[in-house]
Design an enzyme around this catalytic site. Structure first.
Site: not given
Ligand code: PMM
Length: 299
Positions: A225, A266
């Site tokens: 991030k 994650r």
């Molecule tokens: N961030 C992204 C997508 N899904 N789900 C949860 N639970 N928490 C998060 O912080 C989150 C998420 C955005 O990141 P990406 O585009 O790299 O998937």
């Protein structure tokens, strides 16, 4: 610092004896960190299987980018992206989470074999989401969220970020429970980068214990991030390293989150985080000992 290991997870999923690792498969052309790489279903399935081979305990499949400024995709397109990948990974025995704000997508993904619904809006984006999750009896990730990605940066305004995120997460938890979701199946997530600037993300990571005190398993999703890029650039005027050069920083957060008792992290790059949680578990296990009984030679 907590010495807890193997934090209790939500009802309905395996109970790991350490922080779990959720690998990310974004079936999108435009996610900030890996957009376009796994847009083809076959490639996305292969990537999910690779993540499991690298140590992922579960795989989070999403068909809609939530990067700051992202516009929404329509439901038919989201279904088209997500369902074949969920179906194939689940058929291969992978524990699948579906990353969606839409009740229809959640419902069809659960029918296709998903085991967990990960809704970054915590049920706020689609009024049908909480009833669907409640009826399915599915584990549910409720993230701290202040509105859609298109303008979420305008909502990154806090007098006391920890207090406000705690209050707003508690309210989201209460809404889900009032809507019939089993509280034992709910996971909370501080929503790093969602309506948050770097100091907000760091303050939340510095206070994971208070977030855990909400009484639910915690998911920490720092992977690649923006705040990590800002930290790595430091006080220099150099541009932050690109998203894919933030994996070592991500693994550092994983080690800290695991030590602080997070239920899961994650991440996009699984290998380093899988190692990090194992090291954190070993240190937690040693916390009550003096280390005098060891026989293994160090290098
Ligand atoms: N961030 C992204 C997508 N899904 N789900 C949860 N639970 N928490 C998060 O912080 C989150 C998420 C955005 O990141 P990406 O585009 O790299 O998937």
């Amino acid at each position: 610092m907590s010495t807890q290991q193997g934090p209790a997870g939500p009802v309905g999923l395996p109970q790991w004896d350490r922080c779990a690792v959720m690998g990310v498969v974004n079936v999108t052309p435009d996610s900030f960190s890996d957009g376009g790489r796994w847009f083809d279903a076959e490639l996305a399935v292969k990537h999910g299987l690779d993540l499991v081979a690298q140590g992922a305990d579960l795989v989070d499949v999403g068909g809609e980018s939530t990067r700051p400024g992202a516009a929404r995709v329509d439901e038919a397109e989201e279904l088209r992206r997500v369902l074949p990948v969920v179906r194939e990974l689940a058929a291969a025995g992978v524990l699948v989470s579906v990353d969606t704000m839409r009740a229809t997508v959640a419902e069809q993904a659960l029918a296709a074999g998903a085991s967990l619904v990960n809704d970054v809006s915590g049920g706020q984006a689609d009024p049908a989401m909480i009833p669907v999750v409640a009826a399915a009896g599915a584990p549910f990730v409720v993230m701290h969220w202040r509105g859609q990605s298109i303008d979420m940066n305008n909502r990154a305004v806090y007098a006391d970020v920890l207090r406000e995120v705690l209050d707003e997460l508690r309210a989201a938890l209460d809404r889900a429970v009032a809507g019939g979701v089993d509280p034992g199946r709910i996971v909370l997530d501080p929503g790093l980068g969602f309506a948050k600037e770097t100091p907000h993300d760091l303050a939340l990571l510095a206070h994971l214990g208070e977030l855990r005190a909400l009484g639910r398993p915690l998911l920490v999703a720092a992977s690649r991030k923006r705040f990590l890029g800002r930290v790595l650039a430091g006080d220099t005027s150099a541009p932050p390293p690109p998203a894919r050069e933030r994996d070592a920083a991500t693994a550092a957060v994983t080690a800290i989150a695991a030590r602080e008792g997070a239920w899961a992290v994650r991440v996009h790059e699984v290998h380093a985080s899988a190692d990090a949680v194992r090291v954190a578990r070993a240190i937690s296990a040693a916390a009550g000992t003096t280390g005098t009984g060891g026989t293994e030679a160090g290098a």
